[in-house]
Design a protein around this motif. Structure first.
Motif, PDB file in Angstrom:
ATOM      1  N   GLY A 151       0.610  -1.293   0.052  1.00 54.94           N
ATOM      2  CA  GLY A 151      -0.057  -0.037   0.100  1.00 54.94           C
ATOM      3  C   GLY A 151       0.772   1.306  -0.116  1.00 54.94           C
ATOM      4  O   GLY A 151       1.907   1.313   0.564  1.00 54.94           O
ATOM      5  N   THR A 233       8.026   2.885  -8.688  1.00 56.39           N
ATOM      6  CA  THR A 233       7.895   1.322  -7.628  1.00 56.39           C
ATOM      7  C   THR A 233       7.037   0.511  -8.583  1.00 56.39           C
ATOM      8  O   THR A 233       7.525  -0.714  -8.478  1.00 56.39           O
ATOM      9  N   GLU A 382       4.012  13.998 -11.609  1.00 53.60           N
ATOM     10  CA  GLU A 382       2.998  14.093 -10.564  1.00 53.60           C
ATOM     11  C   GLU A 382       3.780  14.613  -9.250  1.00 53.60           C
ATOM     12  O   GLU A 382       4.683  14.237  -8.920  1.00 53.60           O
TER      13      GLU A 382
HETATM   14  P1  NDP Z   1       5.778   4.490  -3.455  1.00 50.72           P
HETATM   15  O1  NDP Z   1       5.939   4.099  -4.777  1.00 50.72           O
HETATM   16  O2  NDP Z   1       7.125   5.117  -2.911  1.00 50.72           O
HETATM   17  O3  NDP Z   1       5.686   3.154  -2.431  1.00 50.72           O
HETATM   18  C1  NDP Z   1       4.397   2.355  -2.526  1.00 50.72           C
HETATM   19  C2  NDP Z   1       4.631   1.140  -1.714  1.00 50.72           C
HETATM   20  O4  NDP Z   1       5.647   0.225  -2.278  1.00 50.72           O
HETATM   21  C3  NDP Z   1       5.135   1.308  -0.437  1.00 50.72           C
HETATM   22  O5  NDP Z   1       4.373   0.493   0.727  1.00 50.72           O
HETATM   23  C4  NDP Z   1       6.600   1.306  -0.401  1.00 50.72           C
HETATM   24  O6  NDP Z   1       7.102   0.844   0.710  1.00 50.72           O
HETATM   25  C5  NDP Z   1       6.446  -0.048  -1.552  1.00 50.72           C
HETATM   26  N1  NDP Z   1       7.633  -0.333  -2.089  1.00 50.72           N
HETATM   27  C6  NDP Z   1       8.621   0.547  -2.574  1.00 50.72           C
HETATM   28  N2  NDP Z   1       9.743   0.004  -3.391  1.00 50.72           N
HETATM   29  C7  NDP Z   1       9.390  -1.224  -3.311  1.00 50.72           C
HETATM   30  C8  NDP Z   1      10.007  -2.413  -3.898  1.00 50.72           C
HETATM   31  N3  NDP Z   1      11.166  -2.359  -4.774  1.00 50.72           N
HETATM   32  N4  NDP Z   1       9.162  -3.593  -4.063  1.00 50.72           N
HETATM   33  C9  NDP Z   1       7.782  -3.756  -3.387  1.00 50.72           C
HETATM   34  N5  NDP Z   1       7.350  -2.834  -2.560  1.00 50.72           N
HETATM   35  C10 NDP Z   1       8.203  -1.527  -2.764  1.00 50.72           C
HETATM   36  O7  NDP Z   1       4.291   5.442  -3.285  1.00 50.72           O
HETATM   37  P2  NDP Z   1       3.889   6.372  -1.937  1.00 50.72           P
HETATM   38  O8  NDP Z   1       3.580   5.562  -0.873  1.00 50.72           O
HETATM   39  O9  NDP Z   1       4.939   7.477  -2.052  1.00 50.72           O
HETATM   40  O10 NDP Z   1       2.601   6.740  -2.575  1.00 50.72           O
HETATM   41  C11 NDP Z   1       2.111   7.729  -3.381  1.00 50.72           C
HETATM   42  C12 NDP Z   1       2.194   7.135  -4.906  1.00 50.72           C
HETATM   43  O11 NDP Z   1       1.231   6.338  -4.788  1.00 50.72           O
HETATM   44  C13 NDP Z   1       1.740   8.183  -5.903  1.00 50.72           C
HETATM   45  O12 NDP Z   1       2.474   8.013  -6.838  1.00 50.72           O
HETATM   46  C14 NDP Z   1       0.402   8.096  -5.997  1.00 50.72           C
HETATM   47  O13 NDP Z   1      -0.184   8.228  -7.430  1.00 50.72           O
HETATM   48  C15 NDP Z   1       0.189   6.421  -5.778  1.00 50.72           C
HETATM   49  N6  NDP Z   1      -1.389   5.883  -5.504  1.00 50.72           N
HETATM   50  C16 NDP Z   1      -1.947   5.669  -6.652  1.00 50.72           C
HETATM   51  C17 NDP Z   1      -3.243   4.851  -6.396  1.00 50.72           C
HETATM   52  C18 NDP Z   1      -4.136   4.390  -7.411  1.00 50.72           C
HETATM   53  O14 NDP Z   1      -5.103   3.751  -6.914  1.00 50.72           O
HETATM   54  N7  NDP Z   1      -3.748   4.228  -8.415  1.00 50.72           N
HETATM   55  C19 NDP Z   1      -3.817   5.412  -4.994  1.00 50.72           C
HETATM   56  C20 NDP Z   1      -2.941   6.100  -4.215  1.00 50.72           C
HETATM   57  C21 NDP Z   1      -1.622   6.418  -4.369  1.00 50.72           C
HETATM   58  P3  NDP Z   1       7.585   2.123   1.436  1.00 50.72           P
HETATM   59  O15 NDP Z   1       6.682   3.132   1.432  1.00 50.72           O
HETATM   60  O16 NDP Z   1       7.863   1.366   3.221  1.00 50.72           O
HETATM   61  O17 NDP Z   1       9.007   2.337   1.028  1.00 50.72           O
END
Ligand code: NDP
Length: 485
Positions: A151, A233, A382
Motif C-alpha cells: 500500500g 515503484t 506528479e
Molecule cells: P511508493 O511507490 O513510494 O510506495 C508504494 C509502496 O511500495 C510502499 O508500501 C513502499 O514501501 C513499497 N515499495 C517501495 N519499493 C518497493 C519495491 N522495490 N518492492 C516492493 N514494494 C516497494 O508510493 P507512495 O507510498 O509514495 O505513494 C504515493 C504514490 O502512490 C503516488 O504516485 C500515487 O499516485 C500512488 N497512488 C496510486 C493510487 C491508485 O489507486 N492508482 C492510489 C494512491 C496512491 P515504503 O513506503 O515502506 O518504502
C-alpha cells in the motif's frame, strides 16, 4: 515510553500480534505535530516467512468454505468497521494527518463499503457451462492462492480493504505490507477480519520498507501482487512479479486533466477543481492537477477559486471543523516545496498560496499556478500535493489532444453543459476513470484503475473478481474415446 497509538506489536500474523525487534525501527510520526506517536519494526526474513507460511496454510481452509460463508465473514467485518468508524477515523488521522472531518466519511467507511460489496459477491462467483454436442466443458473460477498487497500512505485503511476484500471474497489469503509512513491502520483491518470470523492467517500484515515488499514479491509461494504506489515503484514490482510469472494489479500515479469549458457552471467547476486538487491536501492519485480552462471563463474561474480557497480551515486535524491538514511527512512537504519553487522558476504565475506554514507539523498552503504551459515540470510530473496548475485552451480538439499528451492515464474530467461534447470528451480521454461535471468520486460499484503508465488491472466493481481468480476448463466426454491408432 508509551504512545497513544502504539499497536500491541508490529505485525499481525496467523491471527495474533507478532514482534521481532531485530527488524529496523520505524518511527510513526503524527504529521500535524511532527512528533513520534508509535514505533514498529520492519519485518525480518523470519517474520516474512512466518506470514507467508500462515497465509499458505490458511488459504486452503478458507477456499474450502462456500462463497456464502466467506461473504458472511466479510459483511460482518464491514458491520464492525462501521460501528467503530470514529475510533478507526481517529487512528487514520494520526497515521496520515488527514482531517477527522475527512476520515470520518472517506476511509473506514470506504473500507466497509468494499467488505460489504465483495461480501455480497462472494457467493455469486461462478464458472460457466459450454455445451459441445453431447460433450461439454464447464469452467471453475478458482482462487489464485496467496496474494501480496502493498500500500501507499494516502489511504491506508481503504487500500488494505480495496485489496483484501476482493482477494478474500475469491478464496485467496493475503499478506499486506502498508507503507512505512502509515503502518497502523492495516493492523486494525486484520484484527477486525479475525473478529468477524476469518480463519487465522487469511489476512496478515507485515511492516517494512520497500525491501520487505520486494522480498514478498519474489517469494515462490506468492501467486499475485497488488500494488498501490508510484510509477517508478510499479515498474520495479511489475518486473519482479514477471520474474515469477505472477499476476499483478498495479494502481499507480497520475497527472490527470480536468477540462473546463466556457459554458460550464462556474460554481460547480470551481467545486470540482477543489475536489480534484485539495482533498487530503492533494495527496490523491486520481487528482486532476492539470486544469485546462477555456478563455471565456478563465478570469472568473481563477477569482472564484481563490475566494473559495480563502475559506479553507487549516490546522488541528482532530478539530472537526478543520478541512485542510498537513502533508503526510516532512519529506513529502519538501518534495512539494521543490515543485512550487520550480513552477516559479519556470515562469508560471503564482495565483494563490505557495508558502510553508510556520508552525509545528508539515503544513503547506493550497497552491494555484496560472499561465502554466504543457512543457513545464509542474504540468508534467506528479506532485502529490496541493498544487493546481491552470492551463489555457481554445477549442475541444486542442483540449483533448493536450489532455492525452502524458504518459499517465489514471483519470480525467470535463465540466460543460453541452451533453454531446461531454460524452465525446469522455470517449476521447485516455484514462481509466472519467468524470462529467464532478470529480474524484470512487464508489466501490465502479471499476477504478489506470491506463497507460498509470496501471494494470482494475480495483472495485464486479471486474475485480477477474483479477483475483483464475479460470479452469474441465472437458467432459459423454461418449467413447476416438483415438487415431
Ligand atoms: P511508493 O511507490 O513510494 O510506495 C508504494 C509502496 O511500495 C510502499 O508500501 C513502499 O514501501 C513499497 N515499495 C517501495 N519499493 C518497493 C519495491 N522495490 N518492492 C516492493 N514494494 C516497494 O508510493 P507512495 O507510498 O509514495 O505513494 C504515493 C504514490 O502512490 C503516488 O504516485 C500515487 O499516485 C500512488 N497512488 C496510486 C493510487 C491508485 O489507486 N492508482 C492510489 C494512491 C496512491 P515504503 O513506503 O515502506 O518504502
Amino acid at each position: 515510553m508509551t504512545y497513544p497509538t502504539q499497536p500491541t506489536a508490529s505485525h499481525f500474523i496467523d491471527g495474533v500480534y507478532v514482534e521481532d525487534t531485530r527488524g529496523d525501527l520505524i518511527e510513526v510520526i503524527y504529521p500535524a505535530t511532527g512528533k513520534v506517536i508509535a514505533q514498529v519494526h520492519a519485518a525480518t526474513p523470519a517474520i516474512i516467512d512466518q506470514a507467508l507460511a500462515a497465509a499458505t496454510r490458511a488459504q486452503k481452509q478458507w477456499a474450502a468454505m462456500t462463497g456464502a460463508e466467506r461473504g458472511r465473514v466479510l459483511r460482518r467485518a464491514s458491520d464492525i468497521m462501521r460501528t467503530r468508524n470514529r475510533d478507526l477515523s481517529v487512528l487514520e488521522t494520526y497515521d496520515t494527518g488527514k482531517p477527522l472531518q475527512e476520515t470520518l466519511v472517506a476511509d473506514a467507511t470506504s473500507g466497509a463499503d468494499a467488505l460489504e460489496y465483495f461480501g455480497g459477491l462472494a457467493g455469486a462467483i461462478t464458472g460457466e457451462h459450454i455445451q459441445l454436442g453431447d460433450d461439454f466443458v464447464y469452467t471453475r473460477r478458482e482462487p489464485l492462492g496467496v496474494c501480496v498487497g502493498i500500500g501507499a500512505w494516502n489511504y491506508p485503511t481503504q487500500i488494505a480493504c480495496w485489496k483484501g476484500a476482493p482477494a478474500l471474497a475469491c478464496g485467496n489469503a493475503m499478506v499486506f505490507k502498508p507503507s512505512e509512513t502509515t503502518p497502523l491502520c492495516a493492523l486494525k483491518v486484520a484484527e477486525i477480519l479475525l473478529e468477524a470470523g476469518a480463519p487465522a492467517g487469511v489476512f496478515n500484515v507485515v511492516q517494512g520498507m520497500g525491501a520487505v515488499g520486494a522480498s514478498l514479491v519474489a517469494d515462490p509461494r506468492v501467486a499475485k501482487v497488488s500494488l498501490t504506489g508510484s510509477v517508478p515503484t510499479g515498474r520495479k514490482v511489475y518486473a519482479a512479479a514477471a520474474e515469477g510469472i505472477r499476476n499483478v494489479t498495479m494502481e499507480l500515479g497520475g497527472k490527470s486533466p480536468l477540462v473546463i469549458f466556457d459554458d460550464a457552471n462556474l460554481e460547480d467547476a470551481v467545486g470540482g477543481a477543489i475536489l480534484a486538487n485539495f482533498y487530503s491536501s492533494g495527496q490523491v492519485c486520481s487528482n486532476g492537477t492539470r486544469v485546462f480552462v477555456q478563455g471565456g471563463i478563465r478570469a472568473a474561474f481563477i477569482a472564484r477559486l481563490c475566494e473559495r480557497l480563502d475559506q479553507i480551515k487549516m490546522g488541528d486535524p482532530m478539530d472537526e471543523t478543520t478541512n485542510f491538514g498537513p502533508m503526510v511527512s516532512e519529506q513529502q512537504r519538501k518534495v512539494v516545496q521543490g515543485f512550487i519553487a520550480q513552477g516559479i522558476a519556470e515562469g508560471a504565475t503564482l495565483s494563490y498560496g505557495g508558502q510553508v506554514i510556520d508552525k509545528e507539523g508539515f503544513f503547506i498552503q493550497p497552491t494555484v499556478f496560472s499561465d502554466v504551459t504543457d512543457d513545464m515540470v509542474i504540468a508534467r510530473d506528479e506532485i502529490f500535493g496541493p498544487v493546481l496548475s491552470i492551463l489555457s485552451f481554445r477549442d475541444e480538439e486542442e483540449a483533448l489532444e493536450r489532455s492525452n499528451n502524458t504518459e499517465f492515464g489514471l483519470a480525467a474530467g470535463v465540466f460543460t453543459q453541452d451533453l454531446t461534447r461531454a460524452h465525446r470528451m469522455a470517449a476521447g480521454f485516455e484514462a481509466g476513470t472519467c468524470y462529467i461535471n464532478t470529480y474524484n468520486l470512487a464508489p466501490v460499484e465502479a471499476p477504478f484503475g489506470g491506463s497507460k503508465q498509470s496501471g494494470v488491472g482494475r480495483e472495485n466493481s464486479k471486474g475485480a473478481i477477474e483479477y483475483y481468480t483464475q479460470v479452469k476448463s474441465v472437458y467432459v466426454a459423454m461418449g467413447p474415446v476416438e483415438a487415431p491408432f
